[in-house]
Design a protein around this motif. Structure first.
Motif, PDB file in Angstrom:
ATOM      1  N   PRO A  29      47.224  36.769  36.022  1.00  0.00           N
ATOM      2  CA  PRO A  29      47.726  37.938  35.287  1.00  0.00           C
ATOM      3  C   PRO A  29      48.272  37.597  33.900  1.00  0.00           C
ATOM      4  O   PRO A  29      48.086  38.369  32.951  1.00  0.00           O
ATOM      5  CB  PRO A  29      48.825  38.488  36.187  1.00  0.00           C
ATOM      6  CG  PRO A  29      48.501  37.976  37.549  1.00  0.00           C
ATOM      7  CD  PRO A  29      47.802  36.657  37.349  1.00  0.00           C
ATOM      8  N   LEU A  37      45.719  46.265  30.320  1.00  0.00           N
ATOM      9  CA  LEU A  37      45.555  46.853  31.651  1.00  0.00           C
ATOM     10  C   LEU A  37      46.324  48.162  31.785  1.00  0.00           C
ATOM     11  O   LEU A  37      47.511  48.230  31.506  1.00  0.00           O
ATOM     12  CB  LEU A  37      46.051  45.879  32.725  1.00  0.00           C
ATOM     13  CG  LEU A  37      45.333  44.536  32.802  1.00  0.00           C
ATOM     14  CD1 LEU A  37      46.000  43.654  33.856  1.00  0.00           C
ATOM     15  CD2 LEU A  37      43.860  44.713  33.107  1.00  0.00           C
ATOM     16  N   ALA A  70      42.267  43.981  40.877  1.00  0.00           N
ATOM     17  CA  ALA A  70      43.000  42.862  41.474  1.00  0.00           C
ATOM     18  C   ALA A  70      43.325  43.217  42.915  1.00  0.00           C
ATOM     19  O   ALA A  70      43.252  44.388  43.307  1.00  0.00           O
ATOM     20  CB  ALA A  70      44.287  42.596  40.699  1.00  0.00           C
ATOM     21  N   ILE A  90      43.146  38.960  38.098  1.00  0.00           N
ATOM     22  CA  ILE A  90      42.361  40.059  37.550  1.00  0.00           C
ATOM     23  C   ILE A  90      40.891  39.657  37.389  1.00  0.00           C
ATOM     24  O   ILE A  90      40.585  38.646  36.755  1.00  0.00           O
ATOM     25  CB  ILE A  90      42.901  40.483  36.164  1.00  0.00           C
ATOM     26  CG1 ILE A  90      44.413  40.755  36.212  1.00  0.00           C
ATOM     27  CG2 ILE A  90      42.126  41.674  35.619  1.00  0.00           C
ATOM     28  CD1 ILE A  90      44.841  41.904  37.071  1.00  0.00           C
TER      29      ILE A  90
END
Length: 100
Positions: A29, A37, A70, A90
């Motif tokens: 991440p 995101l 994810a 991700i």
């Protein structure tokens, strides 16, 4: 490794920090650029990885719907199957170029 969308690097990390699962590279991440995101309400559940969290990708003024996902609550059996923990990592959908 880099993830590039619309000419913009949206994630970058050493290949050793990524996890490859079913042909997809999963980035930590922290490797994803801030603000890219955007949580999506799209539901999906994998039979062995569990419930996915989809994200749209904000690049400049464009929003690429459901361009990433994810598994935030990855079952321990999934990490064992892959040989490495990747909860919250991700992955990017086709259209995002991932490579060196």
């Amino acid at each position: 490794m880099k993830a590039v969308l619309a000419g913009t690097v949206i994630a970058e990390a050493d290949e050793s920090d990524l996890v490859r699962v079913e042909g997809n590279w999963y980035f930590p991440p922290a490797a994803v650029a801030p603000g890219v995101l955007v949580k999506s309400p799209t539901p999906y559940t994998c039979s062995w990885k569990g419930e996915a969290q989809y994200y749209s990708l904000q690049v400049g003024d464009e929003l690429f719907v459901d361009g990433a996902w994810a598994y935030p609550d990855l079952p321990q059996s999934a990490a064992q199957r892959v040989g490495r923990e990747f909860a919250g990592y991700i992955a990017f959908a086709p259209g995002v170029q991932v490579g060196p």
